[in-house]
Design an enzyme around this catalytic site. Structure first.
Site, mmCIF file in Angstrom:
data_model
loop_
_atom_site.group_PDB
_atom_site.id
_atom_site.type_symbol
_atom_site.label_atom_id
_atom_site.label_comp_id
_atom_site.label_asym_id
_atom_site.label_seq_id
_atom_site.Cartn_x
_atom_site.Cartn_y
_atom_site.Cartn_z
ATOM 1 N N SER A 48 -40.039 5.556 -39.386
ATOM 2 C CA SER A 48 -39.260 4.562 -40.130
ATOM 3 C C SER A 48 -39.140 3.244 -39.361
ATOM 4 O O SER A 48 -39.169 2.161 -39.970
ATOM 5 C CB SER A 48 -37.880 5.123 -40.462
ATOM 6 N N THR A 49 -39.014 3.301 -38.045
ATOM 7 C CA THR A 49 -38.896 2.069 -37.259
ATOM 8 C C THR A 49 -40.253 1.361 -37.199
ATOM 9 O O THR A 49 -40.329 0.132 -37.348
ATOM 10 C CB THR A 49 -38.378 2.384 -35.833
ATOM 11 N N GLY B 129 -41.882 3.943 -32.362
ATOM 12 C CA GLY B 129 -40.525 4.445 -32.195
ATOM 13 C C GLY B 129 -40.509 5.686 -31.325
ATOM 14 O O GLY B 129 -41.537 6.096 -30.768
ATOM 15 N N ASP C 261 -38.030 9.619 -30.757
ATOM 16 C CA ASP C 261 -36.879 10.435 -31.158
ATOM 17 C C ASP C 261 -35.860 10.517 -30.032
ATOM 18 O O ASP C 261 -34.670 10.661 -30.285
ATOM 19 C CB ASP C 261 -37.356 11.830 -31.574
ATOM 20 N N GLU D 25 -50.543 9.602 -32.225
ATOM 21 C CA GLU D 25 -49.767 8.602 -31.471
ATOM 22 C C GLU D 25 -50.164 8.639 -30.001
ATOM 23 O O GLU D 25 -50.318 7.597 -29.360
ATOM 24 C CB GLU D 25 -48.269 8.883 -31.615
HETATM 25 O O1 LIG Z 1 -44.083 11.473 -35.519
HETATM 26 C C1 LIG Z 1 -43.287 10.549 -35.519
HETATM 27 C C2 LIG Z 1 -43.077 9.625 -34.429
HETATM 28 O O2 LIG Z 1 -43.163 10.158 -33.160
HETATM 29 C C3 LIG Z 1 -41.917 8.649 -34.548
HETATM 30 O O3 LIG Z 1 -42.191 7.619 -33.667
HETATM 31 C C4 LIG Z 1 -40.573 9.197 -34.172
HETATM 32 O O4 LIG Z 1 -40.339 10.389 -34.888
HETATM 33 C C5 LIG Z 1 -39.456 8.174 -34.464
HETATM 34 O O5 LIG Z 1 -39.370 7.949 -35.831
HETATM 35 P P1 LIG Z 1 -38.267 7.037 -36.493
HETATM 36 O O6 LIG Z 1 -38.579 5.629 -36.140
HETATM 37 O O7 LIG Z 1 -38.404 7.301 -37.963
HETATM 38 O O8 LIG Z 1 -36.942 7.481 -35.964
#
Ligand SMILES: O=C[C@H](O)[C@H](O)[C@H](O)COP(=O)(O)O
Length: 231
Positions: free
Chosen positions: A35-36, A87, A89, A108
């Protein structure tokens, strides 16, 4: 007081400024997932002519980038990238990250490995003293699921096969693999744990980004965006 969504939008804007400042026109940018990262993609869209192209870390980001008209390149056609923006977690005080909540960890990690500078963008809730509150995603070859689960349980974690939210269907990654989420770990040595999990046969990749950690953090906090670098 900002909402979490406002903080994400603020760091996405700050990341746009960061890449426009540090990347010469005509460079190729690595783009993350989530999302970010989506907000970051939207923020750089008006500046797409600044980039010769982008390398994407998921089918979802590729779709969004293409909708904006970016030239999305195959990672095999690129030897290195000046910057990768994504982004996380969780991020610890040393800049080690836990990623993969959206299931994009393997791609990633591949794109991040090509990049000279990893710019991590997140809101303040992601910054932790010790990682592990967020379940650690481990991507596995489906036929190895049971044996990898047993090995991960030996590390003290509670292991759950990821399902598509609200369904009983197994979540399948962009690489046609599955994800085991490991809850209950206290990750005091992320570099060692990242390597150890990767040694288990059948593991494609795990969500610890400790060997290739963040270089720059743009974090959204009560007072706005704070920029931090890691040596
Ligand atoms: O697989 C997803 C990624 O590693 C994202 O970067 C991580 O989950 C952060 O996502 P969000 O920006 O939605 O919190």
């Amino acid at each position: 007081m900002y909402t979490q969504d406002q903080l994400k939008a603020m760091v996405a804007e700050a990341a746009k400024d960061e890449v426009l400042k540090h990347m010469a026109p005509g460079g190729i940018l690595g783009v993350g997932t989530g999302s970010t990262a989506n907000l970051f993609i939207d923020a750089i869209a008006p500046h797409k002519s600044h980039f010769a192209g982008v390398v994407s870390s998921s089918q979802a980001s590729t779709e969004r980038l293409k909708k904006h008209g970016f030239n999305v390149l195959d990672s095999n056609s690129v030897e290195s990238l000046p910057m990768y923006v994504d982004g996380a977690d969780e991020i610890d005080p040393q800049g080690h990250m836990l990623k993969g909540g959206g299931g994009a960890l393997t791609r990633e990690k591949i794109v991040a490995h090509l990049a000279k500078t990893f710019v991590c963008i997140c809101d303040g809730s992601k910054q932790v003293a010790v990682m592990g509150q967020f379940p650690l995603p481990v991507e596995v070859i489906p036929m190895a699921t049971a044996q990898v689960t047993r090995e991960l349980e030996k590390l003290g974690g509670t292991v759950t096969l990821r399902k598509i939210k609200g369904t009983d269907q197994v979540f399948v990654t962009d690489n046609q693999a599955w994800i085991l989420d490991v809850a209950g770990l206290k990750i005091t040595n992320p570099v060692e744990l990242e390597s150890n999990i990767n040694q288990i046969p059948g593991v494609v990749c795990n969500g610890l980004f400790a060997r290739r950690k963040a270089n720059v953090l743009l974090i959204g906090e009560a007072n706005g965006v704070r920029r931090q670098t890691y040596s």
